[in-house]
Design a protein around this motif. Structure first.
Motif, PDB file in Angstrom:
ATOM      1  N   ALA A  78       0.830  -1.209   0.000  1.00 35.20           N
ATOM      2  CA  ALA A  78       0.000   0.000   0.000  1.00 35.20           C
ATOM      3  C   ALA A  78       0.862   1.256   0.000  1.00 35.20           C
ATOM      4  O   ALA A  78       0.607   2.206  -0.755  1.00 35.20           O
ATOM      5  CB  ALA A  78      -0.924  -0.016   1.226  1.00 35.20           C
ATOM      6  N   ILE A  79       1.914   1.256   0.847  1.00 31.02           N
ATOM      7  CA  ILE A  79       2.825   2.404   0.874  1.00 31.02           C
ATOM      8  C   ILE A  79       3.520   2.564  -0.468  1.00 31.02           C
ATOM      9  O   ILE A  79       3.713   3.675  -0.982  1.00 31.02           O
ATOM     10  CB  ILE A  79       3.846   2.239   2.016  1.00 31.02           C
ATOM     11  N   GLY A  80       3.908   1.421  -1.064  1.00 33.13           N
ATOM     12  CA  GLY A  80       4.586   1.460  -2.355  1.00 33.13           C
ATOM     13  C   GLY A  80       3.727   2.075  -3.440  1.00 33.13           C
ATOM     14  O   GLY A  80       4.198   2.925  -4.222  1.00 33.13           O
ATOM     15  N   TYR A  81       2.459   1.672  -3.505  1.00 31.52           N
ATOM     16  CA  TYR A  81       1.564   2.237  -4.519  1.00 31.52           C
ATOM     17  C   TYR A  81       1.296   3.721  -4.253  1.00 31.52           C
ATOM     18  O   TYR A  81       1.175   4.518  -5.190  1.00 31.52           O
ATOM     19  CB  TYR A  81       0.252   1.451  -4.543  1.00 31.52           C
ATOM     20  N   TYR A  82       1.224   4.092  -2.982  1.00 31.27           N
ATOM     21  CA  TYR A  82       1.025   5.510  -2.653  1.00 31.27           C
ATOM     22  C   TYR A  82       2.240   6.330  -3.108  1.00 31.27           C
ATOM     23  O   TYR A  82       2.087   7.415  -3.688  1.00 31.27           O
ATOM     24  CB  TYR A  82       0.814   5.666  -1.140  1.00 31.27           C
ATOM     25  N   MET A  83       3.434   5.818  -2.861  1.00 33.27           N
ATOM     26  CA  MET A  83       4.647   6.508  -3.304  1.00 33.27           C
ATOM     27  C   MET A  83       4.718   6.586  -4.824  1.00 33.27           C
ATOM     28  O   MET A  83       5.149   7.596  -5.392  1.00 33.27           O
ATOM     29  CB  MET A  83       5.893   5.788  -2.752  1.00 33.27           C
ATOM     30  N   LYS A  84       4.277   5.502  -5.477  1.00 30.89           N
ATOM     31  CA  LYS A  84       4.279   5.501  -6.941  1.00 30.89           C
ATOM     32  C   LYS A  84       3.327   6.551  -7.476  1.00 30.89           C
ATOM     33  O   LYS A  84       3.625   7.262  -8.435  1.00 30.89           O
ATOM     34  CB  LYS A  84       3.899   4.109  -7.450  1.00 30.89           C
ATOM     35  N   GLU A  85       2.158   6.678  -6.835  1.00 29.34           N
ATOM     36  CA  GLU A  85       1.173   7.669  -7.277  1.00 29.34           C
ATOM     37  C   GLU A  85       1.706   9.091  -7.099  1.00 29.34           C
ATOM     38  O   GLU A  85       1.418   9.983  -7.899  1.00 29.34           O
ATOM     39  CB  GLU A  85      -0.115   7.477  -6.464  1.00 29.34           C
ATOM     40  N   LYS A  86       2.537   9.293  -6.067  1.00 24.94           N
ATOM     41  CA  LYS A  86       3.126  10.606  -5.817  1.00 24.94           C
ATOM     42  C   LYS A  86       4.452  10.797  -6.558  1.00 24.94           C
ATOM     43  O   LYS A  86       5.157  11.772  -6.334  1.00 24.94           O
ATOM     44  CB  LYS A  86       3.372  10.786  -4.315  1.00 24.94           C
ATOM     45  N   LYS A  87       4.778   9.822  -7.432  1.00 26.91           N
ATOM     46  CA  LYS A  87       5.985   9.896  -8.268  1.00 26.91           C
ATOM     47  C   LYS A  87       7.257  10.013  -7.425  1.00 26.91           C
ATOM     48  O   LYS A  87       8.141  10.837  -7.701  1.00 26.91           O
ATOM     49  CB  LYS A  87       5.883  11.056  -9.258  1.00 26.91           C
ATOM     50  N   CYS A  88       7.336   9.193  -6.385  1.00 24.92           N
ATOM     51  CA  CYS A  88       8.508   9.206  -5.506  1.00 24.92           C
ATOM     52  C   CYS A  88       9.664   8.366  -6.055  1.00 24.92           C
ATOM     53  O   CYS A  88      10.806   8.543  -5.629  1.00 24.92           O
ATOM     54  CB  CYS A  88       8.134   8.687  -4.115  1.00 24.92           C
ATOM     55  N   PHE A  89       9.361   7.428  -6.964  1.00 24.78           N
ATOM     56  CA  PHE A  89      10.407   6.536  -7.456  1.00 24.78           C
ATOM     57  C   PHE A  89      11.189   7.185  -8.590  1.00 24.78           C
ATOM     58  O   PHE A  89      10.623   7.936  -9.397  1.00 24.78           O
ATOM     59  CB  PHE A  89       9.799   5.213  -7.935  1.00 24.78           C
ATOM     60  N   PRO A  90      12.503   6.925  -8.686  1.00 30.14           N
ATOM     61  CA  PRO A  90      13.288   7.462  -9.808  1.00 30.14           C
ATOM     62  C   PRO A  90      12.773   6.921 -11.141  1.00 30.14           C
ATOM     63  O   PRO A  90      12.120   5.868 -11.194  1.00 30.14           O
ATOM     64  CB  PRO A  90      14.704   6.951  -9.524  1.00 30.14           C
ATOM     65  N   ARG A  91      13.063   7.632 -12.183  1.00 27.84           N
ATOM     66  CA  ARG A  91      12.614   7.216 -13.520  1.00 27.84           C
ATOM     67  C   ARG A  91      13.245   5.865 -13.869  1.00 27.84           C
ATOM     68  O   ARG A  91      14.445   5.645 -13.683  1.00 27.84           O
ATOM     69  CB  ARG A  91      13.026   8.259 -14.555  1.00 27.84           C
ATOM     70  N   GLY A  92      12.424   4.967 -14.380  1.00 24.78           N
ATOM     71  CA  GLY A  92      12.897   3.645 -14.763  1.00 24.78           C
ATOM     72  C   GLY A  92      12.848   2.617 -13.651  1.00 24.78           C
ATOM     73  O   GLY A  92      13.090   1.431 -13.890  1.00 24.78           O
ATOM     74  N   ALA A  93      12.537   3.046 -12.420  1.00 26.80           N
ATOM     75  CA  ALA A  93      12.469   2.102 -11.301  1.00 26.80           C
ATOM     76  C   ALA A  93      11.137   1.371 -11.301  1.00 26.80           C
ATOM     77  O   ALA A  93      10.095   1.949 -11.607  1.00 26.80           O
ATOM     78  CB  ALA A  93      12.664   2.837  -9.974  1.00 26.80           C
ATOM     79  N   ASP A  94      11.167   0.096 -10.965  1.00 29.45           N
ATOM     80  CA  ASP A  94       9.958  -0.719 -10.885  1.00 29.45           C
ATOM     81  C   ASP A  94       9.608  -0.935  -9.414  1.00 29.45           C
ATOM     82  O   ASP A  94      10.414  -1.474  -8.650  1.00 29.45           O
ATOM     83  CB  ASP A  94      10.169  -2.066 -11.580  1.00 29.45           C
ATOM     84  N   MET A  95       8.404  -0.503  -9.025  1.00 35.04           N
ATOM     85  CA  MET A  95       8.033  -0.569  -7.621  1.00 35.04           C
ATOM     86  C   MET A  95       7.987  -2.006  -7.101  1.00 35.04           C
ATOM     87  O   MET A  95       8.443  -2.292  -5.981  1.00 35.04           O
ATOM     88  CB  MET A  95       6.671   0.098  -7.399  1.00 35.04           C
ATOM     89  N   ILE A  96       7.447  -2.925  -7.886  1.00 38.49           N
ATOM     90  CA  ILE A  96       7.341  -4.316  -7.440  1.00 38.49           C
ATOM     91  C   ILE A  96       8.722  -4.927  -7.265  1.00 38.49           C
ATOM     92  O   ILE A  96       8.988  -5.647  -6.295  1.00 38.49           O
ATOM     93  CB  ILE A  96       6.498  -5.137  -8.445  1.00 38.49           C
ATOM     94  N   ASP A  97       9.630  -4.630  -8.195  1.00 38.91           N
ATOM     95  CA  ASP A  97      10.997  -5.126  -8.052  1.00 38.91           C
ATOM     96  C   ASP A  97      11.661  -4.543  -6.804  1.00 38.91           C
ATOM     97  O   ASP A  97      12.398  -5.237  -6.095  1.00 38.91           O
ATOM     98  CB  ASP A  97      11.821  -4.760  -9.292  1.00 38.91           C
ATOM     99  N   ALA A  98      11.405  -3.260  -6.540  1.00 37.43           N
ATOM    100  CA  ALA A  98      11.979  -2.623  -5.351  1.00 37.43           C
ATOM    101  C   ALA A  98      11.450  -3.270  -4.078  1.00 37.43           C
ATOM    102  O   ALA A  98      12.210  -3.521  -3.126  1.00 37.43           O
ATOM    103  CB  ALA A  98      11.673  -1.127  -5.357  1.00 37.43           C
ATOM    104  N   LEU A  99      10.140  -3.566  -4.040  1.00 36.23           N
ATOM    105  CA  LEU A  99       9.557  -4.237  -2.876  1.00 36.23           C
ATOM    106  C   LEU A  99      10.121  -5.638  -2.724  1.00 36.23           C
ATOM    107  O   LEU A  99      10.406  -6.099  -1.616  1.00 36.23           O
ATOM    108  CB  LEU A  99       8.037  -4.291  -3.020  1.00 36.23           C
ATOM    109  N   ASP A 100      10.285  -6.346  -3.846  1.00 36.93           N
ATOM    110  CA  ASP A 100      10.834  -7.701  -3.814  1.00 36.93           C
ATOM    111  C   ASP A 100      12.252  -7.673  -3.225  1.00 36.93           C
ATOM    112  O   ASP A 100      12.606  -8.513  -2.383  1.00 36.93           O
ATOM    113  CB  ASP A 100      10.848  -8.268  -5.228  1.00 36.93           C
ATOM    114  N   PHE A 101      13.026  -6.720  -3.660  1.00 36.96           N
ATOM    115  CA  PHE A 101      14.394  -6.562  -3.153  1.00 36.96           C
ATOM    116  C   PHE A 101      14.369  -6.235  -1.667  1.00 36.96           C
ATOM    117  O   PHE A 101      15.157  -6.773  -0.875  1.00 36.96           O
ATOM    118  CB  PHE A 101      15.086  -5.464  -3.957  1.00 36.96           C
ATOM    119  N   TYR A 102      13.432  -5.375  -1.266  1.00 33.16           N
ATOM    120  CA  TYR A 102      13.293  -5.007   0.142  1.00 33.16           C
ATOM    121  C   TYR A 102      12.959  -6.234   0.989  1.00 33.16           C
ATOM    122  O   TYR A 102      13.535  -6.447   2.066  1.00 33.16           O
ATOM    123  CB  TYR A 102      12.222  -3.933   0.294  1.00 33.16           C
TER     124      TYR A 102
END
Length: 326
Positions: A47-71
């Motif tokens: 939920a936090i990840g999707y909220y950050m994605k909606e607010k464009k917090c991730f760098p360009r080219g970053a994949d939120m699901i991959d970032a969560l998986d890595f986390y």
């Protein structure tokens, strides 16, 4: 943002290698069961990840699901109390691992990490921890608490029963008992708080223990122990009752690795005479350690040249700082 142009496997290997350096190459593992559990129960993180994605917090080219998986992978790394304590000691030692002597973190990174641990490392208990214990710490829901006493030592304790906010009950009790006995609280007065003990203060017996430990390590060829002593600012030129130094003992025993460490890294004085007037090189010659004799003669020649260049007032370079040794 960590290794942004690498794949997940390369990122994970990079972090594992980094943590192993912090742990002095002691045990660091991975729990696949914990990883799968984190993924299945990490709804709030998604939920936090999707909220950050909606607010464009991730760098360009970053994949939120991959970032969560890595986390989730990083949340599943395992250590033991022994390897965890070395990680804590690396933070206490300004980013230099006390086992290997290698710099793993910069001084600025250590300062920032300890500041975060002090302010929010214990979940909702962080404020009380800062008040009652006054030391940077990080807890985990496994029941572990990593405690750092800057410039002194690192501690890792483990006891699974948790309190309502996810901290180890016995672990917190241990931390409180520790600062009630010793002057480790960040705001304890080191000079006038007589009710507590300060193990950082030296007394007459401490020098005797230092001499004994130093000589025994040199006798047994224990370079790791000598490296720990050097990193703790021990005088590596200490003498015993016969005026013999660690270099005398190592030369007599023929421990070439110890001799090289004491000369090349610690820059000890090779011209110290024992009560019989012998130098370390004389002991090596007496017991037929030719390789040690060669190393010592070359070191003596280098020291003599330095004294000639700097005049009579010069002295052999000492291990004044940890950075200098590294």
């Amino acid at each position: 943002m960590m290794k942004p142009h690498s794949n997940k496997a390369e990122k994970f290997d990079y972090v594992m290698d980094f943590i192993k350096e912090m742990a002095g190459q002691e045990y660091v593992g991975f729990s696949n069961a914990t990883f799968q559990s984190e993924k299945e129960t990490g709804d709030r993180n998604f939920a936090i990840g999707y909220y950050m994605k909606e607010k464009k917090c991730f760098p360009r080219g970053a994949d939120m699901i991959d970032a969560l998986d890595f986390y989730f992978q990083l949340c599943s790394i395992e250590v033991t109390c022994e390897s965890g304590s070395i990680m804590a000691a690396t933070l206490a030692n300004g980013g230099i691992c006390p086992i290997t002597g290698c710099r793993v973190l910069s001084a600025e990174a250590v300062r920032n990490t300890l500041s975060l641990m002090h302010s929010c490392g214990m979940y909702d208990f962080s404020g009380e921890m800062a008040f009652h214990v006054g030391l940077p710490a990080k807890s985990g829901v496994s029941g572990a608490i990593l405690l750092v006493i800057p410039n002194v030592m690192g501690v890792m304790c483990w006891s699974p029963p948790l309190d309502r906010v996810g901290n180890s009950v016995r672990g917190i009790h241990f931390c409180q008992e520790l600062v009630s006995l010793f002057n480790f609280h960040n705001y304890d007065n080191l000079r006038h708080f007589v009710k507590k003990q300060d193990p950082r203060r030296l007394n007459g017996d401490d020098r005797n223990k230092s001499v004994f430990n130093l000589m025994f390590a040199a006798h047994s060829g224990d370079v790791s122990a000598l490296r720990r002593f050097a990193l703790s600012s021990m005088d590596m030129d200490l003498k015993d009752y016969d005026c013999r130094t660690a270099l005398h003992v190592a030369a007599a025993e023929g421990h070439i690795d110890v001799v090289k460490f004491l000369t090349e890294t610690c820059k000890v004085n090779p011209f110290v005479e024992d009560r019989w007037g012998n130098l370390p090189v004389n002991d090596a010659m007496q017991f037929g350690h030719e390789e040690v004799v060669k190393v010592l003669k070359e070191y003596q020649q280098g020291c003599s040249q330095q004294e000639t260049q700097h005049g009579d007032g010069a002295h052999s370079p000492k291990l004044d700082t940890i950075d200098g040794m590294v």
